[in-house]
Design an enzyme around this catalytic site. Structure first.
Site, PDB file in Angstrom:
ATOM      1  N   SER A 143       0.862  -1.185   0.000  1.00 30.72           N
ATOM      2  CA  SER A 143       0.000   0.000   0.000  1.00 30.72           C
ATOM      3  C   SER A 143       0.894   1.229   0.000  1.00 30.72           C
ATOM      4  O   SER A 143       2.082   1.141   0.349  1.00 30.72           O
ATOM      5  CB  SER A 143      -0.852  -0.005   1.281  1.00 30.72           C
ATOM      6  OG  SER A 143      -1.453   1.260   1.490  1.00 30.72           O
ATOM      7  N   TYR A 156      -2.006  -1.414  10.265  1.00 32.63           N
ATOM      8  CA  TYR A 156      -2.051  -1.487   8.801  1.00 32.63           C
ATOM      9  C   TYR A 156      -0.713  -1.062   8.197  1.00 32.63           C
ATOM     10  O   TYR A 156      -0.140  -1.761   7.360  1.00 32.63           O
ATOM     11  CB  TYR A 156      -3.193  -0.612   8.282  1.00 32.63           C
ATOM     12  CG  TYR A 156      -3.457  -0.777   6.800  1.00 32.63           C
ATOM     13  CD1 TYR A 156      -4.000  -1.958   6.307  1.00 32.63           C
ATOM     14  CD2 TYR A 156      -3.164   0.245   5.905  1.00 32.63           C
ATOM     15  CE1 TYR A 156      -4.240  -2.114   4.948  1.00 32.63           C
ATOM     16  CE2 TYR A 156      -3.405   0.094   4.545  1.00 32.63           C
ATOM     17  CZ  TYR A 156      -3.944  -1.090   4.075  1.00 32.63           C
ATOM     18  OH  TYR A 156      -4.171  -1.245   2.722  1.00 32.63           O
TER      19      TYR A 156
HETATM   20  P1  NAD Z   1     -11.613  -5.709  -0.459  1.00 26.76           P
HETATM   21  O1  NAD Z   1     -12.068  -5.654   0.975  1.00 26.76           O
HETATM   22  O2  NAD Z   1     -12.616  -5.564  -1.533  1.00 26.76           O
HETATM   23  O3  NAD Z   1     -10.775  -7.033  -0.724  1.00 26.76           O
HETATM   24  C1  NAD Z   1     -10.061  -7.711   0.289  1.00 26.76           C
HETATM   25  C2  NAD Z   1     -10.504  -9.155   0.255  1.00 26.76           C
HETATM   26  O4  NAD Z   1      -9.700  -9.890   1.194  1.00 26.76           O
HETATM   27  C3  NAD Z   1     -11.966  -9.325   0.705  1.00 26.76           C
HETATM   28  O5  NAD Z   1     -12.701 -10.010  -0.298  1.00 26.76           O
HETATM   29  C4  NAD Z   1     -11.877 -10.128   1.999  1.00 26.76           C
HETATM   30  O6  NAD Z   1     -12.944 -11.038   2.180  1.00 26.76           O
HETATM   31  C5  NAD Z   1     -10.542 -10.837   1.803  1.00 26.76           C
HETATM   32  N1  NAD Z   1      -9.962 -11.269   3.065  1.00 26.76           N
HETATM   33  C6  NAD Z   1      -9.823 -10.545   4.203  1.00 26.76           C
HETATM   34  N2  NAD Z   1      -9.297 -11.299   5.164  1.00 26.76           N
HETATM   35  C7  NAD Z   1      -9.084 -12.524   4.628  1.00 26.76           C
HETATM   36  C8  NAD Z   1      -8.565 -13.748   5.145  1.00 26.76           C
HETATM   37  N3  NAD Z   1      -8.171 -13.854   6.423  1.00 26.76           N
HETATM   38  N4  NAD Z   1      -8.476 -14.813   4.316  1.00 26.76           N
HETATM   39  C9  NAD Z   1      -8.896 -14.719   3.018  1.00 26.76           C
HETATM   40  N5  NAD Z   1      -9.413 -13.586   2.494  1.00 26.76           N
HETATM   41  C10 NAD Z   1      -9.506 -12.511   3.290  1.00 26.76           C
HETATM   42  O7  NAD Z   1     -10.527  -4.545  -0.594  1.00 26.76           O
HETATM   43  P2  NAD Z   1      -9.443  -4.282  -1.732  1.00 26.76           P
HETATM   44  O8  NAD Z   1      -9.267  -2.823  -1.813  1.00 26.76           O
HETATM   45  O9  NAD Z   1      -9.744  -5.061  -2.957  1.00 26.76           O
HETATM   46  O10 NAD Z   1      -8.136  -4.857  -1.000  1.00 26.76           O
HETATM   47  C11 NAD Z   1      -7.217  -5.710  -1.611  1.00 26.76           C
HETATM   48  C12 NAD Z   1      -5.840  -5.377  -1.099  1.00 26.76           C
HETATM   49  O11 NAD Z   1      -5.508  -4.047  -1.503  1.00 26.76           O
HETATM   50  C13 NAD Z   1      -5.701  -5.400   0.427  1.00 26.76           C
HETATM   51  O12 NAD Z   1      -4.477  -6.039   0.773  1.00 26.76           O
HETATM   52  C14 NAD Z   1      -5.635  -3.925   0.807  1.00 26.76           C
HETATM   53  O13 NAD Z   1      -4.890  -3.711   1.982  1.00 26.76           O
HETATM   54  C15 NAD Z   1      -4.936  -3.369  -0.415  1.00 26.76           C
HETATM   55  N6  NAD Z   1      -5.091  -1.936  -0.618  1.00 26.76           N
HETATM   56  C16 NAD Z   1      -6.319  -1.386  -0.823  1.00 26.76           C
HETATM   57  C17 NAD Z   1      -6.425  -0.017  -1.006  1.00 26.76           C
HETATM   58  C18 NAD Z   1      -7.753   0.654  -1.228  1.00 26.76           C
HETATM   59  O14 NAD Z   1      -7.802   1.875  -1.231  1.00 26.76           O
HETATM   60  N7  NAD Z   1      -8.825  -0.077  -1.447  1.00 26.76           N
HETATM   61  C19 NAD Z   1      -5.269   0.790  -0.988  1.00 26.76           C
HETATM   62  C20 NAD Z   1      -4.033   0.174  -0.776  1.00 26.76           C
HETATM   63  C21 NAD Z   1      -3.947  -1.181  -0.597  1.00 26.76           C
END
Ligand code: NAD
Length: 256
Positions: A143, A156
């Site tokens: 991130s 985080y």
């Molecule tokens: P999201 O919540 O849509 O996707 C995350 C997915 O991870 C979810 O479907 C959730 O069910 C799954 N998950 C959570 N804990 C889990 C576990 N213990 N085992 C299996 N699956 C699990 O959000 P996203 O934005 O698609 O996030 C994906 C990645 O991107 C994450 O690592 C997040 O930290 C990172 N990220 C997101 C953003 C943002 O702004 N959305 C920014 C930087 C980084």
């Protein structure tokens, strides 16, 4: 384009916003995908949506908690049983935790965020690297909080910094097999994950957090999941064949 024809991609957090957007683009380029997520309902909805888009035969799913070793070994075994050795492993499942100062941060939440984000990725590498085809690619979702920090996000930011260290170790360990390991560092991306953070952040800062973040992003907007997914596909593809051990920012310049 069918440059991923015959390639097998395993995506954790695969039913989530960025994971599913990446799966769609990989499928469109000929790959077979295996989606791993702890939320069975979300996983089933993703499977049905992809089937309705005509990709049913090239989609597998496993409901699993990535922080659990047994479940990790099971999802990897299920993926390999379905579609053979893995060409691309996307370690992407993640949790955001609380937004409170370190002195008030709940210890159990800290442990859970570290367990999913860091241990979950470590386990995927520990058990997944032996199942990766030589010459394959691994991508870890860090991130902008993996290279910067803000008050209130200790678990985080710590977890996302840790993933960069883990990525660098893995990159050196598997380079002799021609496997590349990189990290992607998205900035705020418009989806449920980020909306949830911004709703809580607005309460903490006393103003609209979405607008506040847009002001802090040189491109003055959030990303769309599809934009992050395009970089995921690039790092999975031969287009990035000489890149390993890298942190690829997709943050509209927020880290500058
Ligand atoms: P999201 O919540 O849509 O996707 C995350 C997915 O991870 C979810 O479907 C959730 O069910 C799954 N998950 C959570 N804990 C889990 C576990 N213990 N085992 C299996 N699956 C699990 O959000 P996203 O934005 O698609 O996030 C994906 C990645 O991107 C994450 O690592 C997040 O930290 C990172 N990220 C997101 C953003 C943002 O702004 N959305 C920014 C930087 C980084």
């Amino acid at each position: 384009m069918s440059d991923f024809e015959g390639q097998h991609c395993v995506l954790t957090g695969g039913a989530g916003s960025i994971g599913l957007a990446a799966a769609r683009q990989l499928l469109a380029r000929g790959a077979s995908v295996h989606l791993v997520d702890r939320d069975p309902a979300l996983l089933e909805a993703a499977r049905q949506a992809l089937a309705a888009e005509g990709h049913g035969e090239r989609v597998g799913t496993s409901a699993a908690d990535v922080s659990d070793s047994r479940q990790t070994q099971d999802y990897l075994a299920q993926a390999v049983a379905r579609a053979g050795a893995i060409d691309f492993l996307f370690c992407n499942a993640g949790l955001n935790g609380e937004i409170v100062p370190i002195t008030a941060y709940p210890e159990d939440v800290f442990d859970t965020v570290m367990a999913v984000n860091v241990r979950g990725t470590f386990l995927a590498l520990k058990h997944g690297l032996p199942l990766l085809r030589d010459g394959g690619s691994v991508l870890i979702t860090s991130s902008v909080m993996g290279v910067t920090a803000d008050p209130g996000v200790s678990a985080y930011a710590t977890s996302k910094h840790a993933l960069i260290g883990l990525m660098r170790v893995a990159a050196k360990e598997v380079a002799p097999r021609g496997i590349r390991v990189n990290a992607i560092a998205p900035g705020p991306t418009t989806n449920g994950f980020q909306n949830d953070i911004e709703r809580r952040l607005s309460d903490v800062v006393g103003r609209d957090a979405t607008q506040m973040l847009n002001e802090a992003i040189p491109l003055h907007r959030h990303a769309q999941p599809e934009e992050i997914a395009r970089m995921v596909v690039f790092l999975a593809s031969a287009g990035s064949s000489f890149s390993t051990g890298g942190v690829f920012m997709a943050d509209g310049g927020m880290h500058i």
